[in-house]
Design a protein around this motif. Structure first.
Motif, PDB file in Angstrom:
ATOM      1  N   TRP A 192       8.403  -2.432   0.542  1.00 44.82           N
ATOM      2  CA  TRP A 192       6.976  -2.764   0.635  1.00 44.82           C
ATOM      3  C   TRP A 192       6.340  -2.762  -0.755  1.00 44.82           C
ATOM      4  CZ3 TRP A 192       3.994  -5.351   3.548  1.00 44.82           C
ATOM      5  CH2 TRP A 192       2.606  -5.200   3.519  1.00 44.82           C
ATOM      6  N   ALA A 193       6.689  -1.795  -1.592  1.00 47.63           N
ATOM      7  CA  ALA A 193       6.161  -1.730  -2.964  1.00 47.63           C
ATOM      8  C   ALA A 193       6.598  -2.948  -3.769  1.00 47.63           C
ATOM      9  CB  ALA A 193       6.620  -0.443  -3.647  1.00 47.63           C
ATOM     10  N   ASP A 220      10.846  -0.300   4.407  1.00 49.31           N
ATOM     11  CA  ASP A 220      10.743   1.027   3.810  1.00 49.31           C
ATOM     12  C   ASP A 220       9.768   0.958   2.637  1.00 49.31           C
ATOM     13  OD1 ASP A 220      12.116  -0.106   1.655  1.00 49.31           O
ATOM     14  OD2 ASP A 220      14.018   0.847   2.157  1.00 49.31           O
ATOM     15  N   ASP A 221       9.398   2.095   2.096  1.00 51.46           N
ATOM     16  CA  ASP A 221       8.390   2.149   1.040  1.00 51.46           C
ATOM     17  C   ASP A 221       8.775   1.346  -0.202  1.00 51.46           C
ATOM     18  OD1 ASP A 221       6.764   3.678   2.619  1.00 51.46           O
ATOM     19  OD2 ASP A 221       7.290   5.587   1.656  1.00 51.46           O
TER      20      ASP A 221
END
Length: 88
Positions: A39-40, A35-36
């Protein structure tokens, strides 16, 4: 000018090297499933200890090899390398 001890070429000026980040940061096995937020965290959050940190460096103007070396983030001194007898 800081001198970086290349394990293959010996001490050289820092302008000959490329910093590759903290050593041991593994690329996600399945990045397309992250998910974002996860990943961040992988992209932007790295260890930032006060003290020794293993790092990846490339001697781009010399042997062009990547190597891992430990640097003290407080003093910027390299703690491992050819002069300490430790090669990686």
């Amino acid at each position: 000018m800081q001198m970086i001890p290349c394990p293959h070429c010996g001490p050289r000026e820092e302008t000959e090297f490329h910093y590759g980040g903290a050593a041991g940061t593994a690329y996600p096995a399945h990045p397309d499933t992250l998910d974002d937020a996860t990943w961040a965290r992988y992209l932007f959050f790295r260890p930032n200890p006060k003290g020794p940190l293993p790092e990846r460096w490339c001697h781009r103007a010399g042997c062009r090899r990547w190597f891992t070396i430990t640097r003290d983030t407080v003093t910027y001194r390299f703690l491992s390398g050819p002069e300490s007898g430790e090669h990686r």
